[in-house]
Design a protein around this motif. Structure first.
Motif, PDB file in Angstrom:
ATOM      1  N   THR A 109     -29.408 -58.860  51.234  1.00  0.00           N
ATOM      2  CA  THR A 109     -28.208 -59.087  50.416  1.00  0.00           C
ATOM      3  C   THR A 109     -27.009 -58.386  51.065  1.00  0.00           C
ATOM      4  O   THR A 109     -27.073 -57.177  51.351  1.00  0.00           O
ATOM      5  CB  THR A 109     -28.404 -58.511  48.991  1.00  0.00           C
ATOM      6  OG1 THR A 109     -29.597 -59.074  48.431  1.00  0.00           O
ATOM      7  CG2 THR A 109     -27.218 -58.824  48.096  1.00  0.00           C
ATOM      8  N   LYS A 167     -22.607 -54.003  39.911  1.00  0.00           N
ATOM      9  CA  LYS A 167     -21.317 -53.502  40.421  1.00  0.00           C
ATOM     10  C   LYS A 167     -21.163 -53.771  41.911  1.00  0.00           C
ATOM     11  O   LYS A 167     -20.293 -53.203  42.567  1.00  0.00           O
ATOM     12  CB  LYS A 167     -21.198 -52.003  40.138  1.00  0.00           C
ATOM     13  CG  LYS A 167     -21.129 -51.694  38.650  1.00  0.00           C
ATOM     14  CD  LYS A 167     -20.969 -50.213  38.442  1.00  0.00           C
ATOM     15  CE  LYS A 167     -20.930 -49.904  36.951  1.00  0.00           C
ATOM     16  NZ  LYS A 167     -21.131 -48.492  36.692  1.00  0.00           N
ATOM     17  N   THR A 221     -23.646 -56.320  51.699  1.00  0.00           N
ATOM     18  CA  THR A 221     -23.027 -55.186  50.999  1.00  0.00           C
ATOM     19  C   THR A 221     -21.937 -55.714  50.056  1.00  0.00           C
ATOM     20  O   THR A 221     -21.184 -56.618  50.417  1.00  0.00           O
ATOM     21  CB  THR A 221     -22.378 -54.214  52.018  1.00  0.00           C
ATOM     22  OG1 THR A 221     -23.359 -53.882  52.992  1.00  0.00           O
ATOM     23  CG2 THR A 221     -21.873 -52.945  51.350  1.00  0.00           C
ATOM     24  N   ASN A 273     -23.650 -54.696  45.645  1.00  0.00           N
ATOM     25  CA  ASN A 273     -24.725 -54.040  46.392  1.00  0.00           C
ATOM     26  C   ASN A 273     -24.182 -52.867  47.211  1.00  0.00           C
ATOM     27  O   ASN A 273     -23.375 -53.065  48.121  1.00  0.00           O
ATOM     28  CB  ASN A 273     -25.382 -55.083  47.326  1.00  0.00           C
ATOM     29  CG  ASN A 273     -26.497 -54.502  48.170  1.00  0.00           C
ATOM     30  OD1 ASN A 273     -27.044 -53.446  47.841  1.00  0.00           O
ATOM     31  ND2 ASN A 273     -26.825 -55.173  49.267  1.00  0.00           N
ATOM     32  N   PRO A 274     -24.638 -51.639  46.932  1.00  0.00           N
ATOM     33  CA  PRO A 274     -24.117 -50.489  47.692  1.00  0.00           C
ATOM     34  C   PRO A 274     -24.803 -50.309  49.051  1.00  0.00           C
ATOM     35  O   PRO A 274     -24.387 -49.469  49.839  1.00  0.00           O
ATOM     36  CB  PRO A 274     -24.444 -49.299  46.771  1.00  0.00           C
ATOM     37  CG  PRO A 274     -25.664 -49.735  46.017  1.00  0.00           C
ATOM     38  CD  PRO A 274     -25.595 -51.230  45.883  1.00  0.00           C
ATOM     39  N   GLU A 275     -25.860 -51.087  49.313  1.00  0.00           N
ATOM     40  CA  GLU A 275     -26.675 -50.852  50.514  1.00  0.00           C
ATOM     41  C   GLU A 275     -26.201 -51.662  51.718  1.00  0.00           C
ATOM     42  O   GLU A 275     -25.545 -52.684  51.565  1.00  0.00           O
ATOM     43  CB  GLU A 275     -28.134 -51.240  50.224  1.00  0.00           C
ATOM     44  CG  GLU A 275     -28.739 -50.452  49.082  1.00  0.00           C
ATOM     45  CD  GLU A 275     -30.142 -50.920  48.727  1.00  0.00           C
ATOM     46  OE1 GLU A 275     -30.688 -51.808  49.415  1.00  0.00           O
ATOM     47  OE2 GLU A 275     -30.678 -50.393  47.744  1.00  0.00           O
ATOM     48  N   GLN A 327     -32.864 -60.647  42.021  1.00  0.00           N
ATOM     49  CA  GLN A 327     -32.682 -59.215  42.293  1.00  0.00           C
ATOM     50  C   GLN A 327     -32.191 -59.011  43.726  1.00  0.00           C
ATOM     51  O   GLN A 327     -32.336 -59.879  44.573  1.00  0.00           O
ATOM     52  CB  GLN A 327     -34.017 -58.456  42.106  1.00  0.00           C
ATOM     53  CG  GLN A 327     -34.545 -58.454  40.686  1.00  0.00           C
ATOM     54  CD  GLN A 327     -35.354 -59.681  40.334  1.00  0.00           C
ATOM     55  OE1 GLN A 327     -35.544 -60.565  41.154  1.00  0.00           O
ATOM     56  NE2 GLN A 327     -35.819 -59.741  39.095  1.00  0.00           N
ATOM     57  N   VAL A 328     -31.636 -57.814  43.983  1.00  0.00           N
ATOM     58  CA  VAL A 328     -31.127 -57.505  45.326  1.00  0.00           C
ATOM     59  C   VAL A 328     -32.283 -57.542  46.337  1.00  0.00           C
ATOM     60  O   VAL A 328     -33.398 -57.105  46.055  1.00  0.00           O
ATOM     61  CB  VAL A 328     -30.419 -56.121  45.326  1.00  0.00           C
ATOM     62  CG1 VAL A 328     -31.385 -54.960  45.137  1.00  0.00           C
ATOM     63  CG2 VAL A 328     -29.584 -55.940  46.589  1.00  0.00           C
ATOM     64  N   THR A 354     -29.549 -57.022  39.867  1.00  0.00           N
ATOM     65  CA  THR A 354     -29.838 -55.575  39.868  1.00  0.00           C
ATOM     66  C   THR A 354     -28.740 -54.748  40.534  1.00  0.00           C
ATOM     67  O   THR A 354     -28.863 -53.526  40.628  1.00  0.00           O
ATOM     68  CB  THR A 354     -31.195 -55.280  40.566  1.00  0.00           C
ATOM     69  OG1 THR A 354     -31.217 -55.975  41.806  1.00  0.00           O
ATOM     70  CG2 THR A 354     -32.363 -55.701  39.710  1.00  0.00           C
ATOM     71  N   THR A 355     -27.676 -55.420  40.997  1.00  0.00           N
ATOM     72  CA  THR A 355     -26.507 -54.684  41.524  1.00  0.00           C
ATOM     73  C   THR A 355     -25.253 -55.258  40.861  1.00  0.00           C
ATOM     74  O   THR A 355     -24.414 -55.881  41.520  1.00  0.00           O
ATOM     75  CB  THR A 355     -26.403 -54.799  43.074  1.00  0.00           C
ATOM     76  OG1 THR A 355     -26.363 -56.189  43.443  1.00  0.00           O
ATOM     77  CG2 THR A 355     -27.556 -54.117  43.770  1.00  0.00           C
ATOM     78  N   TYR A 371     -22.715 -59.156  44.266  1.00  0.00           N
ATOM     79  CA  TYR A 371     -23.304 -59.080  42.927  1.00  0.00           C
ATOM     80  C   TYR A 371     -24.703 -59.672  42.959  1.00  0.00           C
ATOM     81  O   TYR A 371     -24.923 -60.741  43.546  1.00  0.00           O
ATOM     82  CB  TYR A 371     -22.455 -59.880  41.914  1.00  0.00           C
ATOM     83  CG  TYR A 371     -23.178 -60.066  40.595  1.00  0.00           C
ATOM     84  CD1 TYR A 371     -23.040 -59.131  39.575  1.00  0.00           C
ATOM     85  CD2 TYR A 371     -24.052 -61.143  40.402  1.00  0.00           C
ATOM     86  CE1 TYR A 371     -23.739 -59.270  38.379  1.00  0.00           C
ATOM     87  CE2 TYR A 371     -24.771 -61.290  39.205  1.00  0.00           C
ATOM     88  CZ  TYR A 371     -24.602 -60.348  38.207  1.00  0.00           C
ATOM     89  OH  TYR A 371     -25.308 -60.473  37.040  1.00  0.00           O
ATOM     90  N   THR A 372     -25.673 -58.978  42.381  1.00  0.00           N
ATOM     91  CA  THR A 372     -26.984 -59.584  42.074  1.00  0.00           C
ATOM     92  C   THR A 372     -27.358 -59.059  40.693  1.00  0.00           C
ATOM     93  O   THR A 372     -26.684 -58.163  40.156  1.00  0.00           O
ATOM     94  CB  THR A 372     -28.093 -59.162  43.087  1.00  0.00           C
ATOM     95  OG1 THR A 372     -28.421 -57.788  42.855  1.00  0.00           O
ATOM     96  CG2 THR A 372     -27.682 -59.369  44.548  1.00  0.00           C
TER      97      THR A 372
END
Ligand SMILES: Cc1ncc(C[n+]2csc(CCOP(=O)(O)OP(=O)(O)O)c2C)c(N)n1
Length: 270
Positions: free
Chosen positions: A142, A153, A144, A155-157, A137-138, A150-151, A147-148
């Motif tokens: 991780t 698409k 920006t 990681n947007p963070e 999981q992210v 839980t992300t 891919y993980t």
């Protein structure tokens, strides 16, 4: 079979360990043990005073393999447990070893306050950029866009810059190493063990199975080579150079070295 010189620090009957082929955690632990052994052989540390506290995760399993006193505690709570051990018995040399999820995510609040207190601990954070044990999981580290599980698409963070975080809170020692450069892990651990106050060593480490394979690295060696290429050693880097960026890479080195009184000194316990 002849014994390995570090066997005395391990519960060898628990081996083989759980870590996947190509995982960096064992490389990091071995380098940490070499530094401990140097301090012990020099008479600066006694094995009976060593304590390793871990939370939960792949990294945290290290607590069950070391032969000196250790505690395998709760996810995110290794730092408060370790602080309690140190406060109860100031002569102990207390270390914390954890994953980036454990130390900077679930335990992030404790990290912040231990650094602010300049608590007399050495904290090692193994950055594999995901929560590995539970499936990738992210994590707060991780990069920006990555891919993980839980992300899917990307990681947007924005990742937390843990080096800056603990440095700004007043930690006495802040360094970053990588399992592709084990000599640096050993050198920084050796130095940290000779200091008081809060000492933080981030160790970048490849997770081929749960991180690398998910982002297209079919072979653990490819991921290792990539991380090695991205890790650039610099003597005395500035905090402005401490970002962890998958595209541009990252700097290894000793970012902060201070000699401020540790918490035990501040409260008159030593
Ligand atoms: C309070 C709590 N939340 C979640 C979990 C589930 N859990 C166990 S290990 C883990 C991930 C560990 O990731 P990290 O700390 O980065 O260590 P790694 O496995 O990558 O070494 C999680 C979320 C837990 N055990 N306890």
């Amino acid at each position: 079979m002849s014994a390995h010189p570090l066997d005395k620090y391990l519960v060898t009957k628990r081996l083989p360990h759980i870590w996947c082929p190509g995982c960096g955690i064992g490389v990091a632990l071995a380098a940490i043990l070499r530094a401990i052994d140097r301090r012990v052989r020099e008479g600066a540390l006694k094995p009976e005073n060593l304590v390793m506290v871990t939370g939960i995760g792949c990294t945290a399993r290290a607590a069950i393999y070391v032969s000196f006193d250790s505690a395998h505690t709760i996810h995110g709570r290794a730092i408060p447990f370790a602080s309690g051990a140190k406060l109860a018995n100031p002569k102990l040399e207390v270390m914390v070893l954890g994953g980036d999820g454990d130390i900077a995510g679930i335990g992030g609040n404790h990290l912040l306050h231990a650094a602010r207190r300049n608590m007399d601990l050495t904290v090692f954070m193994i950055t594999n950029m995901v929560y590995a044990m539970t499936g990738g999981q992210v994590a707060p580290t991780t990069p920006t866009g990555m891919y993980t599980t839980t992300t899917p698409k990307g990681n947007p963070e924005t990742p937390v810059n843990v080096i800056k975080l603990v440095a700004y809170q007043g930690a006495n020692y802040v360094a970053r190493a990588s399992t592709t450069h084990p000599a640096l892990i050993e050198r920084y651990t050796y130095r940290a063990l000779g200091m008081e106050g809060f000492r933080f060593i981030e160790i970048i480490s490849p997770c081929p199975e749960i991180f690398g394979r998910h982002i297209g690295f079919r072979d653990p060696v490819e991921l290792y080579e990539e991380i090695k290429k991205k890790s650039k050693y610099k003597p005395k880097p500035s905090l402005e150079e401490s970002d962890l960026d998958w595209e541009r890479g990252w700097v290894l080195g000793e970012f902060i070295e201070r000699n401020e009184p540790g918490y035990l000194k501040r409260i008159g316990r030593v």
